[in-house]
Design a protein around this motif. Structure first.
Motif, short mmCIF file in Angstrom:
data_model
loop_
_atom_site.label_atom_id
_atom_site.label_comp_id
_atom_site.label_asym_id
_atom_site.label_seq_id
_atom_site.Cartn_x
_atom_site.Cartn_y
_atom_site.Cartn_z
N ALA A 87 3.68 1.97 0.46
CA ALA A 87 4.99 2.51 0.10
C ALA A 87 6.10 1.79 0.86
CB ALA A 87 5.04 4.01 0.38
N VAL A 88 5.86 1.46 2.13
CA VAL A 88 6.85 0.70 2.90
C VAL A 88 7.04 -0.68 2.28
CG1 VAL A 88 7.33 -0.40 5.12
CG2 VAL A 88 6.45 1.93 5.06
N THR A 89 5.96 -1.30 1.86
CA THR A 89 6.06 -2.61 1.19
C THR A 89 6.88 -2.50 -0.09
OG1 THR A 89 3.89 -3.24 2.08
CG2 THR A 89 4.73 -4.53 0.23
N GLY A 90 6.65 -1.41 -0.85
CA GLY A 90 7.46 -1.17 -2.05
C GLY A 90 8.93 -0.99 -1.71
N SER A 91 9.21 -0.29 -0.60
CA SER A 91 10.60 -0.08 -0.20
C SER A 91 11.24 -1.40 0.24
CB SER A 91 10.69 0.96 0.92
OG SER A 91 10.25 0.43 2.16
N CYS A 92 10.44 -2.29 0.84
CA CYS A 92 10.96 -3.62 1.20
C CYS A 92 11.41 -4.37 -0.06
CB CYS A 92 9.89 -4.44 1.92
SG CYS A 92 9.42 -3.79 3.54
N LEU A 118 15.55 2.90 1.59
CA LEU A 118 14.94 4.23 1.61
C LEU A 118 14.66 4.68 3.03
CD1 LEU A 118 12.33 3.89 -1.29
CD2 LEU A 118 14.67 4.73 -1.43
N GLY A 119 14.82 5.97 3.28
CA GLY A 119 14.43 6.54 4.55
C GLY A 119 12.94 6.87 4.56
N SER A 120 12.43 7.21 5.73
CA SER A 120 11.00 7.46 5.87
C SER A 120 10.54 8.66 5.03
CB SER A 120 10.64 7.68 7.33
OG SER A 120 11.35 8.78 7.87
N ASP A 121 11.42 9.64 4.82
CA ASP A 121 11.04 10.81 4.01
C ASP A 121 10.82 10.42 2.56
OD1 ASP A 121 11.03 12.81 6.02
OD2 ASP A 121 13.21 12.81 6.02
N GLU A 122 11.73 9.64 1.99
CA GLU A 122 11.57 9.19 0.60
C GLU A 122 10.33 8.30 0.49
OE1 GLU A 122 12.91 9.99 -2.13
OE2 GLU A 122 15.01 10.57 -1.90
N ILE A 123 10.11 7.45 1.49
CA ILE A 123 8.93 6.57 1.46
C ILE A 123 7.65 7.39 1.47
CG2 ILE A 123 7.65 4.84 2.81
CD1 ILE A 123 10.36 3.69 3.65
N SER A 124 7.65 8.50 2.21
CA SER A 124 6.44 9.32 2.27
C SER A 124 6.13 9.94 0.91
CB SER A 124 6.57 10.40 3.34
OG SER A 124 7.61 11.30 3.04
N TYR A 125 7.17 10.25 0.11
CA TYR A 125 6.92 10.74 -1.25
C TYR A 125 6.24 9.65 -2.09
CZ TYR A 125 9.60 15.08 -0.79
OH TYR A 125 10.03 16.33 -0.42
N LEU A 126 6.71 8.40 -1.98
CA LEU A 126 6.07 7.30 -2.69
C LEU A 126 4.62 7.14 -2.24
CD1 LEU A 126 8.76 4.45 -2.72
CD2 LEU A 126 8.05 5.87 -4.63
N ALA A 127 4.37 7.34 -0.95
CA ALA A 127 3.01 7.18 -0.42
C ALA A 127 2.03 8.12 -1.09
CB ALA A 127 3.02 7.42 1.10
N VAL A 128 2.49 9.31 -1.46
CA VAL A 128 1.60 10.27 -2.12
C VAL A 128 1.13 9.72 -3.47
CG1 VAL A 128 1.43 12.59 -3.09
CG2 VAL A 128 2.67 12.24 -0.96
N TYR A 129 2.05 9.09 -4.22
CA TYR A 129 1.67 8.48 -5.50
C TYR A 129 0.65 7.37 -5.29
CZ TYR A 129 5.72 10.82 -7.61
OH TYR A 129 6.63 11.74 -8.05
N PHE A 130 0.91 6.51 -4.30
CA PHE A 130 -0.01 5.40 -4.04
C PHE A 130 -1.37 5.90 -3.55
CE2 PHE A 130 4.06 2.97 -3.50
CZ PHE A 130 3.87 2.14 -4.59
N ASN A 131 -1.37 6.96 -2.77
CA ASN A 131 -2.64 7.50 -2.28
C ASN A 131 -3.49 8.02 -3.42
OD1 ASN A 131 -4.32 8.36 0.14
ND2 ASN A 131 -4.08 10.30 -0.92
N LEU A 132 -2.85 8.70 -4.38
CA LEU A 132 -3.60 9.20 -5.54
C LEU A 132 -4.18 8.04 -6.34
CD1 LEU A 132 -4.33 11.76 -7.24
CD2 LEU A 132 -2.34 11.20 -8.62
#
Length: 624
Positions: free
Chosen positions: A355-360, A370-384
Motif C-alpha cells: 500500500a505504501v508503494t501504491g501511495s508512492c 496519503l497519510g498512514s491512516d488512508e494507506i492502512s485502508y488500502l492495505a486491507v484491500y491488498f491483504n485480501l
C-alpha cells in the motif's frame, strides 16, 4: 443543534482519538462557565447517541468523542470542521451524496429538519442541498415527492434509481474488503460472469467487465430487498439472442450459487449491461480514467516489488471504487482516520508495504499524498488479494507439544479441530518430556504451548493453551503453507549483524549498508543508501514493538537477497513519536519476490506472537 453546541463539537473533533479536553479548558475557550459546559455536554451527548457517536467523560481527564464506525466521526467532521482552503463545491457534492444515500435507504417521508440533523448542518443549509439533489434527480428522470407535514421522499423507476446509484457513486451496497460476506458475494459473481464470458468467447474491455460485476452486485442486492425493475416494453432488436442467452445462463448460476432468483425483466436488463458499449448508457460507475490509475498503480507495484496483482478483478474493482473518493479527500484535506492502523501495520506488514508503494505512485504521478491512516485502508484491500492468491493446500499433519498431560489436551484439540477440521489430516499431542524421542520432521507444522524448555527447538511456533485470535491467525498462516517461523532463521547471517549503540537513523543505515557491502562487493554503497532514504521519505517503515523494516525503494539487481540486522542497546528515534531498538534492513533481488513475502510474513507472525522475544530469538538463532 445551537451555534454554541456546534462550536463545542467542532472543538472535540480536533482532538486525537485518545486525547481528552477538560471542562475547565472548554469553558475558558468558549468564554462560559464550567456549569454551562456541563449542561451543553448533556444535550450534545443525547443528540450524538442518535447517530451512533458517543461523547464520553473521564474523571480528571475530560471529554472526547468516539464511535464504533470511524466514518461516523468523519461525516461529522466533514460537515462541521471544513478547512479554510476546502472547496465549497466538494462539500456540496458530499452532502448531496449523503442525502441521496439516506433517501434511497429510507423509503418513508422525512422532513428537511430531520435531514439537517442527520447531516449535522443547519436547516437553511439543508434546503440548499435539497435544491441540488432535485437537479441531480432530473438527470435520471427521478424526483422528490412532497407531502405536507410529512416531508419528502424519493420517487422514480427502479432502473433509473440504479443508474443514479452507480453513476453518482452513492455510497450504499459498496464493495468493502473488511466485510467478508460482501467479498464472498462479489467473488462468486465475478467467477460466474467470467466463466460465462469465456465459455461464450465474448470479449469485453476491463472497464466494462468491472462495471458489469458492479451492476450485477447492485442488482442482486436490490432484488433481495424486493426493489425490482419494470418489464422492458421493446426488447426485440435491442438485445441479440446470443447475449440474452448469456444473461439467462448468468442468472441461472446466480440462482444456484447465491440463492437469489432473478425475475425475467432483471435478466433483460442484465443483457443490456452485457451490451453496454453498444446500446446502453455510455457513462460508467468506474470511469476509464479511474481504471487507468488503478492499472498503472498495480503495474508500478509489480515493477517495484515484483508482486503481480494485476489480474485480480475483485481488487481492481475495490480499488477503483475506493481511489476516486480517496483522492478527493486527500486533495481537500479530509483524509479518513483509521483506529486500526497500527494493528493493520503490525499484522499485515507486506500488505502495508504494498500500500505504501501504491501511495508512492500516487504521489509521484498524480501529486496525491496519503497519510498512514488512508494507506492502512488500502492495505486491507491488498491483504485480501494476497490471501486469495493462496491456493488450497493438502491437509496437514500437525503436532502440538504441551506442558500439560495428554489427558488434559482434549479442550485444545477441540478448539483447533473446530476451526481447522478441513485443513488437518492428523493432529497429535505429546508432552515436553517426549520431544527428544519424537521425529518432528514427520509433521507439516509443529506448535507448542510450553515455554522456556531447552529441549523445544526455537523454530517451533508458540501458541497459548487458551487460543486467542492471534493464535488462530498464526495457525492459519502455517496451514496455508507459510512456514515462516521455521524458515525465518534462514535469513539470518552472523556476519550481517550489528550490535551496540547508534545516535541517528542515518548513521545506523550507513553502518548496516557497510556490512552488506563488505559481504557483497558488487553493491554500490551510496546508491543503496540513497534508495533506502528515498523510501524513508514516505515514512511508515516502523511496524511497532520497537521494530523497523527499512528497505530500498526498488528491488536490487547485482546481489542476492539479504537481511542486515541491527540489535541496538539504546532506543533510536526513527520517525516522529516512534522509537526502535531492532532494525531489519531488507534487500531483495528482483527475481526473488518469494523471499520478500516470506520475510514479511515471518515478521508478521513473530510480531503477533507475544511469547517470542525478538532480541533473544535473533541472538539464539545466530548462536551469539
Amino acid at each position: 443543534m445551537t451555534e454554541r453546541e456546534r462550536l463545542i463539537v467542532k472543538r472535540l473533533l480536533t482532538l486525537d482519538y485518545d486525547e481528552y479536553i477538560s471542562g475547565a479548558k472548554l469553558a475558558k475557550e468558549m468564554n462560559i462557565s464550567v456549569k454551562t459546559i456541563q449542561k451543553e455536554i448533556q444535550v450534545i451527548r443525547s443528540l450524538l447517541q442518535t447517530y451512533e457517536i458517543e461523547l464520553i467523560s473521564v474523571t480528571s481527564k475530560g471529554y472526547r468523542l468516539t464511535a464504533k464506525d470511524p466514518l461516523k466521526l468523519q461525516t461529522l467532521k466533514l460537515n462541521l470542521v471544513q478547512s479554510r482552503n476546502a472547496d465549497p463545491e466538494y462539500g456540496m457534492r458530499y452532502w448531496v451524496k449523503e442525502v441521496l444515500r439516506f433517501l434511497i435507504e429510507q423509503p418513508d417521508y422525512i422532513t428537511v429538519q430531520e435531514l439537517a440533523d442527520q447531516c449535522f448542518v443547519s436547516k437553511s443549509k439543508m434546503a440548499e442541498v435539497v435544491k441540488e439533489v432535485k437537479m441531480v434527480l432530473t438527470r435520471y428522470e427521478c424526483r422528490l415527492e412532497h407531502k405536507p407535514y410529512y416531508g419528502i421522499r424519493l420517487a422514480g423507476k427502479e432502473m433509473n434509481l440504479r443508474k443514479l446509484i452507480m453513476l453518482e457513486q452513492i455510497p450504499i451496497y459498496q464493495l468493502n474488503s473488511a466485510d467478508e460476506d460482501k467479498n464472498n458475494l462479489t467473488r462468486k459473481l465475478t467467477d460466474i460472469i467470467v466463466k460465462v464470458l469465456v465459455q461464450e468467447r465474448y470479449l469485453i474491455s476491463d472497464v466494462v467487465l468491472e462495471n458489469l460485476v458492479l451492476y450485477t452486485y447492485l442488482m442482486v442486492q436490490r432484488v433481495h430487498k424486493e426493489n425490482l425493475v419494470e418489464k422492458l416494453s421493446m426488447i426485440r432488436g435491442v438485445i441479440s439472442g446470443h447475449v440474452l442467452q448469456m444473461a439467462n445462463t448468468i442468472a441461472k448460476e446466480i440462482s444456484e450459487q447465491v440463492g437469489e432468483v432473478l425475475p425475467y425483466p432483471e435478466i433483460e436488463y442484465l443483457a443490456l449491461q452485457l451490451q453496454a458499449e453498444r446500446t446502453f448508457d455510455s457513462r460508467q460507475a468506474i470511469s476509464p480514467e479511474t481504471e487507468k490509475i488503478v492499472a498503472e498503480m498495480l503495474a508500478y507495484i509489480r515493477e517495484t516489488l515484483n508482486i503481480d496483482l494485476t489480474n485480480d478483478i475483485d481488487l481492481r474493482i475495490s480499488l477503483a471504487l475506493h481511489i476516486y473518493p480517496m483522492i478527493l479527500r486527500a486533495k481537500h484535506d479530509f483524509q479518513l482516520k483509521n483506529v486500526m492502523a497500527n494493528e493493520i501495520k503490525a499484522s499485515f506488514p507486506l500488505s502495508y508495504d504494498i500500500a505504501v508503494t501504491g501511495s508512492c505512485f500516487l504521489l509521484t504521478h498524480y501529486n496525491v499524498r496519503l497519510g498512514s491512516d488512508e494507506i492502512s485502508y488500502l492495505a486491507v484491500y491488498f491483504n485480501l488479494s494476497l490471501a486469495n492468491q493462496v491456493e488450497l493446500q493438502e491437509r496437514k499433519k500437525v503436532l502440538v507439544i504441551s506442558s500439560e498431560r495428554r489427558g488434559n489436551s482434549l479442550m485444545l484439540r477441540h478448539m483447533i479441530l473446530n476451526q481447522f477440521r478441513n485443513r488437518i489430516e492428523k493432529l497429535d499431542f505429546i508432552n515436553v518430556s517426549e520431544v527428544n524421542h519424537c521425529d518432528l520432521g514427520r509433521y507439516d507444522a509443529v506448535f507448542t504451548t510450553a515455554l522456556e524448555y531447552d529441549n523445544i527447538p526455537e523454530s517451533v511456533v508458540r501458541i497459548n493453551y487458551f487460543l486467542s485470535h492471534q493464535d488462530f491467525r498464526i495457525i492459519e498462516k502455517i496451514l496455508d503453507g507459510h512456514n515462516e517461523v521455521k524458515n525465518f532463521e534462514d535469513f539470518f547471517q552472523k556476519d550481517l549483524l550489528l550490535r551496540g549503540q547508534v545516535k541517528t537513523k542515518e548513521e545506523l543505515l550507513r553502518q548496516l549498508i557497510a556490512l552488506a557491502v563488505k559481504k557483497y562487493p558488487n553493491l554500490q554503497e551510496e546508491t543503496l543508501f540513497q534508495s533506502i532514504m528515498r523510501r524513508e521519505k514516505f515514512g511508515m517503515t516502523c511496524f511497532g514493538n520497537g521494530i523497523a523494516i527499512p528497505h530500498p525503494d526498488e528491488l536490487i539487481e547485482n546481489s542476492e537477497s539479504f537481511t542486515v540486522i541491527g540489535l541496538l542497546d539504546n532506543e533510536l528515534d526513527w520517525n516522529i513519536d516512534e522509537r526502535v531498538s531492532i532494525v531489519f534492513l531488507i534487500c531483495i533481488k528482483r527475481d526473488d519476490s518469494q523471499s520478500l513475502k516470506q520475510l514479511f510474513n515471518g515478521l508478521s507472525m513473530l510480531l503477533a506472537n507475544e511469547n517470542v522475544k525478538m532480541k533473544s530469538y535473533v541472538a539464539n538463532n545466530l548462536k551469539i
